[in-house]
Design a protein around this motif. Structure first.
Motif, PDB file in Angstrom:
ATOM      1  N   TYR A   1       0.841  -1.205   0.000  1.00  0.00           N
ATOM      2  CA  TYR A   1       0.000   0.000   0.000  1.00  0.00           C
ATOM      3  C   TYR A   1       0.877   1.257   0.000  1.00  0.00           C
ATOM      4  CZ  TYR A   1      -3.588   3.381   1.249  1.00  0.00           C
ATOM      5  OH  TYR A   1      -4.434   4.471   1.245  1.00  0.00           O
ATOM      6  N   ALA A   2       1.942   1.228   0.783  1.00  0.00           N
ATOM      7  CA  ALA A   2       2.858   2.371   0.827  1.00  0.00           C
ATOM      8  C   ALA A   2       3.507   2.581  -0.533  1.00  0.00           C
ATOM      9  CB  ALA A   2       3.911   2.164   1.906  1.00  0.00           C
TER      10      ALA A   2
ATOM     11  N   ILE B   1      -2.811  -1.485  -4.577  1.00  0.00           N
ATOM     12  CA  ILE B   1      -3.848  -1.230  -3.577  1.00  0.00           C
ATOM     13  C   ILE B   1      -4.713  -2.473  -3.382  1.00  0.00           C
ATOM     14  CG2 ILE B   1      -5.917   0.117  -3.060  1.00  0.00           C
ATOM     15  CD1 ILE B   1      -4.584   2.503  -4.429  1.00  0.00           C
TER      16      ILE B   1
ATOM     17  N   GLN C   1      -0.731   1.128  -9.764  1.00  0.00           N
ATOM     18  CA  GLN C   1      -1.152   1.653  -8.467  1.00  0.00           C
ATOM     19  C   GLN C   1      -2.408   0.937  -7.979  1.00  0.00           C
ATOM     20  OE1 GLN C   1      -3.024   5.692  -7.911  1.00  0.00           O
ATOM     21  NE2 GLN C   1      -1.108   6.080  -6.775  1.00  0.00           N
TER      22      GLN C   1
ATOM     23  N   SER D   1       2.280   1.890  -3.385  1.00  0.00           N
ATOM     24  CA  SER D   1       1.297   2.350  -4.376  1.00  0.00           C
ATOM     25  C   SER D   1       1.302   3.870  -4.512  1.00  0.00           C
ATOM     26  CB  SER D   1      -0.106   1.852  -4.002  1.00  0.00           C
ATOM     27  OG  SER D   1      -0.589   2.519  -2.836  1.00  0.00           O
ATOM     28  N   SER D   2       1.687   4.573  -3.448  1.00  0.00           N
ATOM     29  CA  SER D   2       1.704   6.033  -3.478  1.00  0.00           C
ATOM     30  C   SER D   2       2.786   6.571  -4.402  1.00  0.00           C
ATOM     31  CB  SER D   2       1.932   6.586  -2.062  1.00  0.00           C
ATOM     32  OG  SER D   2       0.939   6.140  -1.172  1.00  0.00           O
ATOM     33  N   TYR D   3       3.746   5.716  -4.760  1.00  0.00           N
ATOM     34  CA  TYR D   3       4.890   6.179  -5.546  1.00  0.00           C
ATOM     35  C   TYR D   3       4.851   5.701  -6.994  1.00  0.00           C
ATOM     36  CZ  TYR D   3       6.415   7.147  -0.817  1.00  0.00           C
ATOM     37  OH  TYR D   3       6.465   7.604   0.477  1.00  0.00           O
TER      38      TYR D   3
ATOM     39  N   THR E   1       1.672   7.826 -12.023  1.00  0.00           N
ATOM     40  CA  THR E   1       0.396   7.723 -12.736  1.00  0.00           C
ATOM     41  C   THR E   1       0.246   8.774 -13.825  1.00  0.00           C
ATOM     42  OG1 THR E   1      -0.697   9.132 -11.089  1.00  0.00           O
ATOM     43  CG2 THR E   1      -0.733   6.752 -10.707  1.00  0.00           C
TER      44      THR E   1
ATOM     45  N   GLU F   1      11.895   8.670   2.029  1.00  0.00           N
ATOM     46  CA  GLU F   1      10.681   7.854   1.927  1.00  0.00           C
ATOM     47  C   GLU F   1      11.028   6.369   1.811  1.00  0.00           C
ATOM     48  OE1 GLU F   1       9.868  11.913   1.097  1.00  0.00           O
ATOM     49  OE2 GLU F   1      11.275  10.563   0.070  1.00  0.00           O
TER      50      GLU F   1
ATOM     51  N   SER G   1       9.196   7.667 -10.539  1.00  0.00           N
ATOM     52  CA  SER G   1       8.466   8.532  -9.613  1.00  0.00           C
ATOM     53  C   SER G   1       9.349   9.681  -9.131  1.00  0.00           C
ATOM     54  CB  SER G   1       7.977   7.726  -8.412  1.00  0.00           C
ATOM     55  OG  SER G   1       7.424   8.565  -7.435  1.00  0.00           O
TER      56      SER G   1
END
Length: 236
Positions: free
Chosen positions: A133-134, A155, A151, A136-138, A141, A197, A190
């Motif tokens: 999940y973490a 998720i 992404q 997926s933020s990177y 898109t 991070e 990304s």
């Protein structure tokens, strides 16, 4: 410390399982050199009755990642991270962090990213669902054609309802952090994923504990034999 580390060298490292067996079980013998001659240059006679372990003790080994795997992991990161892989990092902890957070990420205060990935980060472990999940933020898109799809998949893998998907993708196939970064390549472009991070989501290398199978009584006899040989040599 009352129990300082002991200097030793591996004298035997033999595989005891068949070559065609999936498990690699080994017999490892470690000679503790300073158990015979202490740091105070005292004679073996003063040390042969003292063994560095007792029955039931364990040997703790901190593993490391092979350089080839570390290099592959770095190659899958964004350019901004790859360019500083060998630069000196100064890591500080936020005073508002809980002790649990620090224990989960006991990174050295001064290191290089390559060194940290080699000796401190467990990039061979299987990512947990919260890790996916973490990540997926990177996913990129905006620039990657399949970034949004990647992404969404990360998720889905992280959700409780996707437990079977996670089991098939991570657990059954034993995909580690390197494999996941390779499959979700939109992360490599990304602009959001930086060194800070990355260090927040990577798991720490955990020590491996092994039972000591030798008998202290047997080893004491070995020390006595070595001491006898020492006396014979000294009198020669």
């Amino acid at each position: 410390s009352d129990n300082p580390p002991l200097l030793g060298c591996v004298t035997v490292n033999e595989r005891i399982t068949s070559d065609d067996w999936i498990q690699d079980t080994r017999h490892i013998r470690i000679h503790v050199t300073d158990s015979m001659i202490g740091s105070d240059n005292s004679s073996p006679q003063q040390h042969h009755n003292t063994l560095p372990y007792q029955a039931g003790d364990v040997a703790t080994i901190l593993p490391s990642n092979p350089s080839s795997l570390v290099e592959r992991f770095i190659s899958l990161l964004p350019d901004s991270i790859r360019s500083v892989a060998d630069a000196t990092l100064h890591i500080t902890y936020n005073p508002n962090q809980t002790s649990t957070t620090i224990m989960n990420h006991p990174w050295p205060t001064v290191c290089t990213l390559r060194g940290l990935l080699t000796y401190c980060a467990d990039i061979q472990s299987l990512p947990e669902r919260e890790d996916l999940y973490a990540l997926s933020s990177y996913c990129n898109t905006k620039q990657q054609i399949n970034g949004q799809d990647q992404q969404d998949k990360l998720i889905s893998l992280s959700e409780t309802s996707g437990a079977s998907l996670y089991g098939d993708y991570i657990i059954r196939e034993k995909r580690n952090w390197v494999d996941v970064l390779y499959d979700f390549d939109s992360i490599s472009s990304s602009v959001l994923l930086g060194v800070e991070e990355l260090l927040m989501i990577l798991p720490s290398m955990m020590p491996r504990h092994f039972s000591i199978a030798s008998s202290p009584l047997y080893m004491k006899q070995q020390y006595q034999q070595q001491f006898s040989a020492y006396l014979h040599s000294a009198s020669a």
